[in-house]
Design a protein around this motif. Sequence first.
Motif, PDB file in Angstrom:
ATOM      1  N   ASN A  52     -24.107 -47.594  58.394  1.00 45.02           N
ATOM      2  CA  ASN A  52     -25.045 -48.287  59.076  1.00 45.02           C
ATOM      3  C   ASN A  52     -24.548 -49.810  59.157  1.00 45.02           C
ATOM      4  O   ASN A  52     -23.586 -50.376  58.812  1.00 45.02           O
ATOM      5  CB  ASN A  52     -26.333 -48.142  58.565  1.00 45.02           C
ATOM      6  CG  ASN A  52     -26.499 -49.024  57.102  1.00 45.02           C
ATOM      7  OD1 ASN A  52     -25.679 -49.243  56.633  1.00 45.02           O
ATOM      8  ND2 ASN A  52     -27.749 -49.029  56.900  1.00 45.02           N
ATOM      9  N   GLY A  56     -25.516 -50.501  53.962  1.00 49.30           N
ATOM     10  CA  GLY A  56     -25.964 -49.751  52.714  1.00 49.30           C
ATOM     11  C   GLY A  56     -26.067 -48.229  52.874  1.00 49.30           C
ATOM     12  O   GLY A  56     -26.645 -47.429  51.715  1.00 49.30           O
ATOM     13  N   SER A  57     -25.696 -47.616  53.915  1.00 48.45           N
ATOM     14  CA  SER A  57     -25.826 -46.188  54.110  1.00 48.45           C
ATOM     15  C   SER A  57     -24.622 -45.748  54.983  1.00 48.45           C
ATOM     16  O   SER A  57     -24.148 -46.254  55.686  1.00 48.45           O
ATOM     17  CB  SER A  57     -27.176 -45.680  54.937  1.00 48.45           C
ATOM     18  OG  SER A  57     -28.234 -46.231  54.519  1.00 48.45           O
ATOM     19  N   THR A  58     -24.163 -44.647  54.174  1.00 45.71           N
ATOM     20  CA  THR A  58     -22.888 -44.139  55.081  1.00 45.71           C
ATOM     21  C   THR A  58     -23.068 -42.515  54.807  1.00 45.71           C
ATOM     22  O   THR A  58     -24.035 -41.968  54.387  1.00 45.71           O
ATOM     23  CB  THR A  58     -21.730 -44.233  53.935  1.00 45.71           C
ATOM     24  OG1 THR A  58     -21.914 -43.869  52.713  1.00 45.71           O
ATOM     25  CG2 THR A  58     -21.365 -45.722  53.860  1.00 45.71           C
ATOM     26  N   ALA A  59     -22.103 -41.768  55.661  1.00 47.99           N
ATOM     27  CA  ALA A  59     -22.457 -40.464  56.025  1.00 47.99           C
ATOM     28  C   ALA A  59     -20.995 -39.811  56.086  1.00 47.99           C
ATOM     29  O   ALA A  59     -19.995 -40.758  56.620  1.00 47.99           O
ATOM     30  CB  ALA A  59     -23.282 -39.985  57.234  1.00 47.99           C
ATOM     31  N   TYR A 105     -24.598 -41.409  61.560  1.00 50.13           N
ATOM     32  CA  TYR A 105     -24.505 -40.071  60.787  1.00 50.13           C
ATOM     33  C   TYR A 105     -24.316 -39.243  62.310  1.00 50.13           C
ATOM     34  O   TYR A 105     -23.966 -37.980  62.150  1.00 50.13           O
ATOM     35  CB  TYR A 105     -25.345 -39.511  60.171  1.00 50.13           C
ATOM     36  CG  TYR A 105     -26.885 -39.688  60.705  1.00 50.13           C
ATOM     37  CD1 TYR A 105     -27.526 -40.672  60.049  1.00 50.13           C
ATOM     38  CD2 TYR A 105     -27.406 -38.860  61.796  1.00 50.13           C
ATOM     39  CE1 TYR A 105     -28.933 -41.007  60.515  1.00 50.13           C
ATOM     40  CE2 TYR A 105     -28.947 -38.937  62.071  1.00 50.13           C
ATOM     41  CZ  TYR A 105     -29.243 -39.875  61.402  1.00 50.13           C
ATOM     42  OH  TYR A 105     -30.661 -40.106  61.985  1.00 50.13           O
TER      43      TYR A 105
END
Length: 125
Positions: A52, A56-59, A105
Motif C-alpha cells: 500500500n 504498512g500493508s503487503t499482500a 492486493y
Amino acid sequence: QVQLVESGGGLVQAGGSLRLSCTASGRTFSRYVMGWFRQAPGKEREFVGGINWSGGSTAYADSVKGRFTISRDNAENTVFLQMNNLKPEDTAAYYCAGSLLSSYYSSRANDWGAWGQGTQVTVSS
C-alpha cells in the motif's frame, strides 16, 4: 502517470537471492499502491505481491509467500522486491506496476495503470 524502471534482475542458482528495485519518476509516487508481477514464456502475467501507499500493508501470492518481501522507500521513489530461496519456477520477466485506484492486493493486471519495462530473473537448478 509515473514512469517506472526496474533493475536488479539476473541469473542466480536455486536457493539464492536477488533484490529487484523499481524507481519511479514524478512527485506523486507516495500516492500509488505498488505491485510486482511476473511472466514466464507462454504463460499469463502473474501477480507476485503488492504494497500500500505507506508500506504498512503487503499482500503476496501463495507461491512466493514466506520467500519474497516487498518494501518501499517513498523518499527515494523506490519499491523493492527481495527474493530469497529462489526456485527454477521463479524464472520469469518481473514487472513493477503502480496504481492510484487499485487495491494493493489486486491480482488483475488490468487494474494496474503504470508498468515498467521488466527485468529478467533466471534461476538455474
